[in-house]
Design an enzyme around this catalytic site. Sequence first.
Site, PDB file in Angstrom:
ATOM      1  N   VAL A   9      22.681 -60.964  38.145  1.00  0.00           N
ATOM      2  CA  VAL A   9      23.207 -61.250  36.814  1.00  0.00           C
ATOM      3  C   VAL A   9      22.198 -60.749  35.811  1.00  0.00           C
ATOM      4  O   VAL A   9      20.984 -60.848  36.011  1.00  0.00           O
ATOM      5  CB  VAL A   9      23.484 -62.753  36.593  1.00  0.00           C
ATOM      6  CG1 VAL A   9      24.636 -63.221  37.471  1.00  0.00           C
ATOM      7  CG2 VAL A   9      22.244 -63.590  36.868  1.00  0.00           C
ATOM      8  N   SER A  10      22.686 -60.176  34.702  1.00  0.00           N
ATOM      9  CA  SER A  10      21.795 -59.576  33.718  1.00  0.00           C
ATOM     10  C   SER A  10      21.427 -60.525  32.595  1.00  0.00           C
ATOM     11  O   SER A  10      20.478 -60.275  31.851  1.00  0.00           O
ATOM     12  CB  SER A  10      22.434 -58.310  33.128  1.00  0.00           C
ATOM     13  OG  SER A  10      23.709 -58.605  32.596  1.00  0.00           O
ATOM     14  N   THR A  11      22.164 -61.631  32.462  1.00  0.00           N
ATOM     15  CA  THR A  11      21.845 -62.622  31.435  1.00  0.00           C
ATOM     16  C   THR A  11      21.744 -63.993  32.079  1.00  0.00           C
ATOM     17  O   THR A  11      22.350 -64.265  33.117  1.00  0.00           O
ATOM     18  CB  THR A  11      22.921 -62.673  30.333  1.00  0.00           C
ATOM     19  OG1 THR A  11      24.185 -63.020  30.918  1.00  0.00           O
ATOM     20  CG2 THR A  11      23.048 -61.329  29.646  1.00  0.00           C
ATOM     21  N   GLN A  14      24.979 -66.122  32.976  1.00  0.00           N
ATOM     22  CA  GLN A  14      25.921 -65.717  34.018  1.00  0.00           C
ATOM     23  C   GLN A  14      25.617 -66.480  35.305  1.00  0.00           C
ATOM     24  O   GLN A  14      24.525 -67.013  35.504  1.00  0.00           O
ATOM     25  CB  GLN A  14      25.837 -64.206  34.239  1.00  0.00           C
ATOM     26  CG  GLN A  14      26.347 -63.401  33.054  1.00  0.00           C
ATOM     27  CD  GLN A  14      26.195 -61.906  33.257  1.00  0.00           C
ATOM     28  OE1 GLN A  14      25.355 -61.450  34.030  1.00  0.00           O
ATOM     29  NE2 GLN A  14      26.991 -61.133  32.550  1.00  0.00           N
ATOM     30  N   ILE A  39      18.274 -59.628  35.270  1.00  0.00           N
ATOM     31  CA  ILE A  39      17.771 -58.286  35.513  1.00  0.00           C
ATOM     32  C   ILE A  39      18.839 -57.258  35.133  1.00  0.00           C
ATOM     33  O   ILE A  39      19.975 -57.334  35.593  1.00  0.00           O
ATOM     34  CB  ILE A  39      17.390 -58.086  36.992  1.00  0.00           C
ATOM     35  CG1 ILE A  39      16.293 -59.079  37.406  1.00  0.00           C
ATOM     36  CG2 ILE A  39      16.945 -56.650  37.244  1.00  0.00           C
ATOM     37  CD1 ILE A  39      14.970 -58.846  36.712  1.00  0.00           C
TER      38      ILE A  39
END
Length: 210
Positions: A9-11, A14, A39
């Site tokens: 997950v980038s945030t 999430q 990431i």
Amino acid sequence: MATILYARVSTTDQNIAHQKTQAENAGFTIDDVVADHGISGIGTKLKDRTEGKRLFDKLRSGDTLVVRWVDRLGRNYQDVTDTIRHFMRQGVIIRTVINNMTFDGATKDPMQEAVRDALIAFMAATAQAQAEATKEAQRAGIEAAKGDVSKYRGKKPSYNREAFTKVQDMNGTGAGTSQIAKATGLTRQTVLRIVGDPQGCEAALLRWGM
């Protein structure tokens, strides 16, 4: 032989657990989960991520690597294609939850290899194109607003990140508009908008910090 789910997950808002649940609902029996939180898949190669490094060390010949879609591995064309080919050479089978795709290095038939490699390239290119389209939408919105935050943000989305992801996931598995609307609590119109313009809808979420 193990079946390992790689999730990313980038945030921070999430949810990794959703990716595991989706994989299990698709029929996968997951032995272990390797996950990177917060990431970006654009600027950080899989092997350079904290858990991505562990994934490279953990996978063995005969293992199955499960991902929701190839964009979880990354959103950089070269990195994704290099990663998948590395694992295939290692004897690892890569499977996606969405569309139930399978990639392995078992085939020696030139035509099958060509089709497989072309599909990998297409999916990796699509992942990068989606990321670039989202960034471009953000830049264009900021430029047009010229500092006017309310104008830059536009209308607040009627869906949140979880609903947006669920619409994409269900659409990828062939669910119909009405079925998706019922499962997410969204209107059919909103579902159709997300399916028809996922990049624009994701950009709207990002503009509102969602």
